[in-house]
Design a protein around this motif. Sequence first.
Motif, mmCIF file in Angstrom:
data_model
loop_
_atom_site.group_PDB
_atom_site.id
_atom_site.type_symbol
_atom_site.label_atom_id
_atom_site.label_comp_id
_atom_site.label_asym_id
_atom_site.label_seq_id
_atom_site.Cartn_x
_atom_site.Cartn_y
_atom_site.Cartn_z
ATOM 1 N N ILE A 105 0.835 -1.205 0.000
ATOM 2 C CA ILE A 105 0.000 0.000 0.000
ATOM 3 C C ILE A 105 0.874 1.261 0.000
ATOM 4 C CG2 ILE A 105 -1.627 1.334 1.418
ATOM 5 C CD1 ILE A 105 -2.732 -1.306 2.464
ATOM 6 N N GLY A 106 0.475 2.234 -0.791
ATOM 7 C CA GLY A 106 1.107 3.554 -0.702
ATOM 8 C C GLY A 106 2.503 3.627 -1.281
ATOM 9 N N THR A 107 2.810 2.723 -2.221
ATOM 10 C CA THR A 107 4.158 2.736 -2.797
ATOM 11 C C THR A 107 4.128 3.029 -4.290
ATOM 12 O OG1 THR A 107 4.107 0.380 -3.314
ATOM 13 C CG2 THR A 107 4.897 0.997 -1.132
ATOM 14 N N GLY A 108 3.000 3.535 -4.766
ATOM 15 C CA GLY A 108 2.923 3.845 -6.194
ATOM 16 C C GLY A 108 2.446 2.655 -7.012
ATOM 17 N N ILE A 109 1.729 1.713 -6.404
ATOM 18 C CA ILE A 109 1.083 0.638 -7.190
ATOM 19 C C ILE A 109 -0.429 0.815 -7.096
ATOM 20 C CG2 ILE A 109 1.148 -1.811 -7.776
ATOM 21 C CD1 ILE A 109 3.590 -2.185 -6.188
ATOM 22 N N THR A 194 5.427 11.619 0.124
ATOM 23 C CA THR A 194 4.327 12.479 -0.314
ATOM 24 C C THR A 194 3.337 11.649 -1.115
ATOM 25 O OG1 THR A 194 5.869 14.318 -0.466
ATOM 26 C CG2 THR A 194 3.738 14.595 -1.548
ATOM 27 N N GLY A 195 2.117 11.558 -0.661
ATOM 28 C CA GLY A 195 1.092 10.783 -1.349
ATOM 29 C C GLY A 195 0.676 11.465 -2.640
ATOM 30 N N SER A 196 0.079 10.683 -3.533
ATOM 31 C CA SER A 196 -0.364 11.227 -4.810
ATOM 32 C C SER A 196 -1.367 12.353 -4.602
ATOM 33 C CB SER A 196 -1.033 10.139 -5.647
ATOM 34 O OG SER A 196 -0.238 9.000 -5.720
ATOM 35 N N ARG A 197 -2.244 12.176 -3.608
ATOM 36 C CA ARG A 197 -3.321 13.136 -3.401
ATOM 37 C C ARG A 197 -2.756 14.522 -3.143
ATOM 38 N NH1 ARG A 197 -8.593 12.204 -2.339
ATOM 39 N NH2 ARG A 197 -9.779 13.773 -1.183
ATOM 40 N N GLU A 198 -1.736 14.575 -2.264
ATOM 41 C CA GLU A 198 -1.082 15.843 -1.963
ATOM 42 C C GLU A 198 -0.322 16.344 -3.204
ATOM 43 O OE1 GLU A 198 1.373 15.493 1.503
ATOM 44 O OE2 GLU A 198 2.417 17.397 1.083
ATOM 45 N N GLY A 199 0.310 15.412 -3.899
ATOM 46 C CA GLY A 199 1.071 15.785 -5.094
ATOM 47 C C GLY A 199 0.215 16.455 -6.154
ATOM 48 N N HIS A 200 -0.999 15.915 -6.366
ATOM 49 C CA HIS A 200 -1.887 16.500 -7.381
ATOM 50 C C HIS A 200 -2.161 17.977 -7.105
ATOM 51 C CE1 HIS A 200 -2.887 13.006 -9.781
ATOM 52 N NE2 HIS A 200 -3.119 12.288 -8.702
ATOM 53 N N THR A 201 -2.268 18.307 -5.836
ATOM 54 C CA THR A 201 -2.650 19.688 -5.506
ATOM 55 C C THR A 201 -1.539 20.688 -5.811
ATOM 56 O OG1 THR A 201 -1.875 19.594 -3.220
ATOM 57 C CG2 THR A 201 -4.129 18.834 -3.629
ATOM 58 N N HIS A 247 7.043 12.923 -14.336
ATOM 59 C CA HIS A 247 8.086 13.076 -13.312
ATOM 60 C C HIS A 247 8.813 14.408 -13.462
ATOM 61 C CE1 HIS A 247 7.752 9.232 -11.194
ATOM 62 N NE2 HIS A 247 7.183 8.852 -12.316
ATOM 63 N N ALA A 248 8.881 14.919 -14.702
ATOM 64 C CA ALA A 248 9.457 16.248 -14.922
ATOM 65 C C ALA A 248 8.658 17.298 -14.160
ATOM 66 C CB ALA A 248 9.476 16.569 -16.417
ATOM 67 N N VAL A 249 7.343 17.179 -14.211
ATOM 68 C CA VAL A 249 6.488 18.127 -13.483
ATOM 69 C C VAL A 249 6.659 17.936 -11.972
ATOM 70 C CG1 VAL A 249 4.073 18.654 -12.928
ATOM 71 C CG2 VAL A 249 4.813 18.499 -15.312
ATOM 72 N N MET A 250 6.673 16.677 -11.539
ATOM 73 C CA MET A 250 6.827 16.406 -10.109
ATOM 74 C C MET A 250 8.119 17.021 -9.557
ATOM 75 S SD MET A 250 5.806 12.403 -10.248
ATOM 76 C CE MET A 250 4.136 11.804 -10.003
ATOM 77 N N MET A 251 9.212 16.822 -10.271
ATOM 78 C CA MET A 251 10.513 17.247 -9.725
ATOM 79 C C MET A 251 10.755 18.732 -9.885
ATOM 80 S SD MET A 251 13.217 15.589 -12.496
ATOM 81 C CE MET A 251 12.591 13.927 -12.388
ATOM 82 N N THR A 252 9.816 19.427 -10.567
ATOM 83 C CA THR A 252 9.955 20.875 -10.698
ATOM 84 C C THR A 252 8.796 21.600 -10.020
ATOM 85 O OG1 THR A 252 8.854 20.788 -12.862
ATOM 86 C CG2 THR A 252 11.253 20.739 -12.866
ATOM 87 N N SER A 253 8.008 20.871 -9.217
ATOM 88 C CA SER A 253 6.940 21.543 -8.489
ATOM 89 C C SER A 253 7.501 22.128 -7.196
ATOM 90 C CB SER A 253 5.784 20.584 -8.213
ATOM 91 O OG SER A 253 6.192 19.565 -7.333
ATOM 92 N N SER A 254 6.666 22.817 -6.492
ATOM 93 C CA SER A 254 7.110 23.483 -5.273
ATOM 94 C C SER A 254 6.228 23.041 -4.103
ATOM 95 C CB SER A 254 7.025 25.005 -5.468
ATOM 96 O OG SER A 254 7.425 25.667 -4.300
ATOM 97 N N LEU A 257 9.056 17.089 -5.929
ATOM 98 C CA LEU A 257 8.841 15.687 -5.570
ATOM 99 C C LEU A 257 9.735 14.823 -6.450
ATOM 100 C CD1 LEU A 257 4.926 15.755 -5.493
ATOM 101 C CD2 LEU A 257 6.500 16.000 -3.555
ATOM 102 N N GLN A 258 10.673 14.154 -5.826
ATOM 103 C CA GLN A 258 11.575 13.264 -6.570
ATOM 104 C C GLN A 258 11.248 11.837 -6.147
ATOM 105 O OE1 GLN A 258 13.212 11.869 -8.979
ATOM 106 N NE2 GLN A 258 14.683 13.556 -9.137
ATOM 107 N N TYR A 259 10.443 11.162 -6.951
ATOM 108 C CA TYR A 259 10.029 9.803 -6.600
ATOM 109 C C TYR A 259 11.053 8.755 -7.036
ATOM 110 C CZ TYR A 259 5.341 11.404 -5.292
ATOM 111 O OH TYR A 259 4.272 12.021 -4.672
ATOM 112 N N TRP A 260 11.909 9.106 -7.980
ATOM 113 C CA TRP A 260 12.873 8.125 -8.491
ATOM 114 C C TRP A 260 13.948 7.846 -7.459
ATOM 115 C CZ3 TRP A 260 13.849 10.746 -13.905
ATOM 116 C CH2 TRP A 260 12.704 10.587 -14.704
#
Lengths: 331, 331
Positions: A105-109, A194-201, A247-254, A257-260
């Motif tokens: 759970i909660g690992t990106g699957i 950081t969960g996806s839900r928070e990331g989306h916002t 992932h480009a968007v994730m790692m350049t958000s504020s 978020l670097q999931y890799w």
Amino acid sequence: MTFTLEIHSATTIAHPNIALIKYWGNRDDTLNLPANGSISFNLAALEARTNVTFNLDFPADQLVINQEPAGGLALARVSAMLDLVRAMAKLNVHALVESTLNFPIGTGIASSAAGFAALALAASRAAGLDLNDKKLSCLARRGSGSACRSIPGGFVEWLPGISDETSYAVSFAAPDHWDLVDVIVVLQNQPKKTGSREGHTIAFTSPLQEARVADAPRRLQACRDAIRWKDFGALAEIIELDSNMMHAVMMTSSPPLQYWEAGSIALMQAVPGWRSEGLQVAYTLDAGPNVHLICARKDAEMVREKVLEVSTPVDIIVSGIGGPARIVRSV
Amino acid sequence: MTFTLEIHSATTIAHPNIALIKYWGNRDDTLNLPANGSISFNLAALEARTNVTFNLDFPADQLVINQEPAGGLALARVSAMLDLVRAMAKLNVHALVESTLNFPIGTGIASSAAGFAALALAASRAAGLDLNDKKLSCLARRGSGSACRSIPGGFVEWLPGISDETSYAVSFAAPDHWDLVDVIVVLQNQPKKTGSREGHTIAFTSPLQEARVADAPRRLQACRDAIRWKDFGALAEIIELDSNMMHAVMMTSSPPLQYWEAGSIALMQAVPGWRSEGLQVAYTLDAGPNVHLICARKDAEMVREKVLEVSTPVDIIVSGIGGPARIVRSV
């Protein structure tokens, strides 16, 4: 009020899904209306099995995940979905929700996708509702955006829509249309920071998100065509690009978020080489370090061997393409 | 024609530079007019030392790098710059160019920037020209875009310009303005598969490049301000964002360029944690896997220790901020 439910308990199974064209960022965070459409398939080998029982004697909603009582945010999100169902059914009864998942759970699957798809179906059925697939998909979306994609089976597209009623997922090819599997390289089975839900916002805090969204129709079309014509080379090109764009968007958000992780990169570096050696394999990563290697079933065993040459996964899960969310029991 | 050079040989030294706000993609590939401005500082510990000798007896231009004769594309690029100098000096004489670098070539430590800055200064001086810094910077840019930033010293901004004469770099703070160092974690000292020059030409195939370029003035301002006020937190935030934005474009171009390796990610993942422990350190990566850790000099030793905890570099080079390209001998 009188408790007049004919059916008051239902058990369902839903699969998580792997997005080939990703969902990241909402047009409306409350309704989970996505900024762009997305494409996925369900993972047959993975499932959330959920039972919902409405009972007048319950003093409050209760949630049990993998035999452990859960509270806090998880319970609050489940109660919010139960509230939607209660409103539709004009019902004022608390529920016990028991969910069992056969994957981390909660690992990106996409545990929340499977969980909320199973919950939407179980709760609505237990409340005596008989929702069609479109309404079920809309309902699942309210719990977790990508859960709407776990309602239909096979190859699925989430039509982003502009309102609660117009944002849902539909199947555009059956599970057996193309014999692909997902070789899931589990590098990390601890919940992500950081969960996806928070990331989306925060997606739109990236200076790149608007461009990613604007280009989405082109990528959706390329992906749909690749699936329609079973053109693996075209599929590989578009899904790797789309994963990198998310992932480009994730790692350049504020904040960024670097999931890799190191193992993720080692695999992403290796995959194009395997493809040039003739294997039909392509990578995609959701909001976590685990690498999904989409491949032709005939190549899955060779892919698994090659994975072990360049990384040290804690697990490798191989899954074919799954069917829709379904009821297994209702009384 | 008669050989009337007063000076016909010159030796120069120039440093490579590390970009804090990156150059990626051109408005004009022939003139190397960049799509956006950039900010860098020179690396004092690293240098290219170049001697240029014009001699009527030479049948052709010759290039020797680190005591080895070089031909092919490297020689062609050097000859192209010599042609520009010969045209300015109205000279028709071949040259021998000997260059020695004290750091690995073609691995994303800006060897071409140092090389072409040293060459621009040496060739023009050996040809009897006395170019001002602006003209030298423009000339260096023709050889390799970012070479223009290795002409001035200290903290440097490349003004993108709109023509050959308006695209050059200027210093906006002296080398001793802020005592920062670059701890260069060399993960790979083999030449990269895709050189920066080729990469620049495909930058605009990424659906994200236009957004990256459009947002550049904001990032340049934030970086300038952080340097002016020596605000390390602000510097860290903007340079990590900018590095990620460049790599976002690289990995979404066609074909995609993935310069990161497992060790690069391990370090990028670790750095924000080190910062929250109080170290003044931030990462930036050029077109290669090596990680540049910009840090306060007082923290450099601790940073080096921490690097060894999470990666296995082939080398770690620590460099302070360097001065301008300079002549060391001319006859």
